[in-house]
Design a protein around this motif. Sequence first.
Motif, short mmCIF file in Angstrom:
data_model
loop_
_atom_site.label_atom_id
_atom_site.label_comp_id
_atom_site.label_asym_id
_atom_site.label_seq_id
_atom_site.Cartn_x
_atom_site.Cartn_y
_atom_site.Cartn_z
N PHE A 50 0.84 -1.19 0.00
CA PHE A 50 0.00 0.00 0.00
C PHE A 50 0.88 1.24 0.00
O PHE A 50 2.10 1.15 0.12
CB PHE A 50 -0.95 0.01 1.21
CG PHE A 50 -0.27 -0.23 2.53
CD1 PHE A 50 0.20 0.83 3.29
CD2 PHE A 50 -0.10 -1.52 3.01
CE1 PHE A 50 0.82 0.59 4.51
CE2 PHE A 50 0.51 -1.76 4.22
CZ PHE A 50 0.97 -0.70 4.97
N LYS A 51 0.26 2.39 -0.15
CA LYS A 51 0.98 3.66 -0.06
C LYS A 51 0.66 4.28 1.29
O LYS A 51 -0.48 4.19 1.75
CB LYS A 51 0.59 4.59 -1.20
CG LYS A 51 1.04 4.06 -2.54
CD LYS A 51 1.13 5.18 -3.54
CE LYS A 51 1.63 4.61 -4.85
NZ LYS A 51 2.95 5.02 -5.17
N SER A 52 1.67 4.87 1.91
CA SER A 52 1.46 5.42 3.23
C SER A 52 2.37 6.63 3.45
O SER A 52 3.45 6.73 2.86
CB SER A 52 1.76 4.35 4.28
OG SER A 52 1.33 4.78 5.55
N TYR A 53 1.95 7.52 4.32
CA TYR A 53 2.73 8.71 4.66
C TYR A 53 3.87 8.33 5.61
O TYR A 53 3.72 7.40 6.42
CB TYR A 53 1.84 9.76 5.33
CG TYR A 53 0.76 10.27 4.42
CD1 TYR A 53 1.04 11.24 3.46
CD2 TYR A 53 -0.54 9.79 4.50
CE1 TYR A 53 0.05 11.71 2.60
CE2 TYR A 53 -1.54 10.24 3.66
CZ TYR A 53 -1.24 11.21 2.71
OH TYR A 53 -2.21 11.66 1.87
N PRO A 54 4.99 9.04 5.56
CA PRO A 54 6.11 8.73 6.47
C PRO A 54 5.71 8.75 7.95
O PRO A 54 6.26 8.00 8.74
CB PRO A 54 7.13 9.83 6.16
CG PRO A 54 6.86 10.19 4.74
CD PRO A 54 5.36 10.07 4.59
N SER A 55 4.73 9.56 8.31
CA SER A 55 4.30 9.60 9.71
C SER A 55 3.68 8.27 10.16
O SER A 55 3.60 7.99 11.36
CB SER A 55 3.30 10.74 9.93
OG SER A 55 2.14 10.51 9.15
N GLN A 56 3.28 7.43 9.20
CA GLN A 56 2.62 6.17 9.52
C GLN A 56 3.51 4.95 9.28
O GLN A 56 3.08 3.83 9.54
CB GLN A 56 1.35 6.03 8.68
CG GLN A 56 0.36 7.16 8.93
CD GLN A 56 -0.73 7.21 7.87
OE1 GLN A 56 -0.53 6.81 6.73
NE2 GLN A 56 -1.89 7.70 8.27
N CYS A 57 4.72 5.16 8.78
CA CYS A 57 5.61 4.04 8.45
C CYS A 57 6.76 3.95 9.44
O CYS A 57 7.24 4.97 9.94
CB CYS A 57 6.19 4.21 7.04
SG CYS A 57 4.97 4.17 5.74
N PHE A 58 7.23 2.74 9.67
CA PHE A 58 8.39 2.49 10.53
C PHE A 58 8.22 3.15 11.89
O PHE A 58 9.12 3.83 12.40
CB PHE A 58 9.68 2.96 9.84
CG PHE A 58 9.86 2.39 8.47
CD1 PHE A 58 10.21 1.07 8.28
CD2 PHE A 58 9.64 3.18 7.35
CE1 PHE A 58 10.35 0.54 7.01
CE2 PHE A 58 9.78 2.66 6.07
CZ PHE A 58 10.14 1.34 5.90
N VAL A 59 7.07 2.93 12.48
CA VAL A 59 6.72 3.54 13.75
C VAL A 59 6.11 2.47 14.66
O VAL A 59 5.47 1.53 14.18
CB VAL A 59 5.73 4.72 13.55
CG1 VAL A 59 4.41 4.25 12.97
CG2 VAL A 59 5.52 5.51 14.82
N GLN A 60 6.40 2.59 15.95
CA GLN A 60 5.82 1.65 16.91
C GLN A 60 5.55 2.40 18.21
O GLN A 60 6.38 3.20 18.66
CB GLN A 60 6.78 0.49 17.17
CG GLN A 60 6.22 -0.55 18.11
CD GLN A 60 7.13 -1.74 18.22
OE1 GLN A 60 7.68 -2.22 17.25
NE2 GLN A 60 7.30 -2.23 19.44
N ARG A 61 4.40 2.17 18.78
CA ARG A 61 4.04 2.83 20.03
C ARG A 61 4.92 2.30 21.17
O ARG A 61 5.11 1.10 21.33
CB ARG A 61 2.57 2.59 20.35
CG ARG A 61 2.10 3.34 21.58
CD ARG A 61 0.59 3.46 21.57
NE ARG A 61 0.07 4.12 22.74
CZ ARG A 61 -0.02 5.43 22.89
NH1 ARG A 61 0.39 6.23 21.94
NH2 ARG A 61 -0.53 5.96 23.99
#
Length: 173
Positions: A50-61
């Motif tokens: 899918f396509k995603s914004y950098p703010s939503q990729c490679f992130v973990q809470r």
Amino acid sequence: MSGSRNNHYVPEWHQRGFIEPGQDRLAYLDLSPRLHRLKEGGVKAEQSRFKSYPSQCFVQRDLYSTFFGTPIGTHVNDEIERKLFGTVDTTGAPAVKAFAGSDVNAWLQHFQELFTYIDIQKLRTPRARARNCSSRGIKFGAGRKLVPRIMFLLMRSNQTASSRTSISASRGA
């Protein structure tokens, strides 16, 4: 204190360097999509491309959050994100930009920052943290402790900042 809890293990500025010209999102491939059991007994994976914004990729809470003897959510400490990774990312961005160019003087000026940034990237992914913690008996969750290597790098980054100040003071003399 409640600080930054959604922690990027690949900085957003770094991700933006991989976005196609004229686009605003990354082409993203999830190598471990969630699996759902079907009523018929089979398993179906969620969408993996899918396509995603950098703010939503490679992130973990709470990847770098620590909780000191309190229930999760009551007192969250985000000093690793702010003081270590935030500092390294701030100095790493111009270093990566310098090495992407052809100005040799800029390379020399940002040499240390580039290698600090590269070094820290090896430690900040969920997989690397899990590997480092499990080999040292460190657990995740409410009793999570700091990874010794991250503490070492935090102390080293503070010493490097102090030595830069003393070097620039001696050069001015």
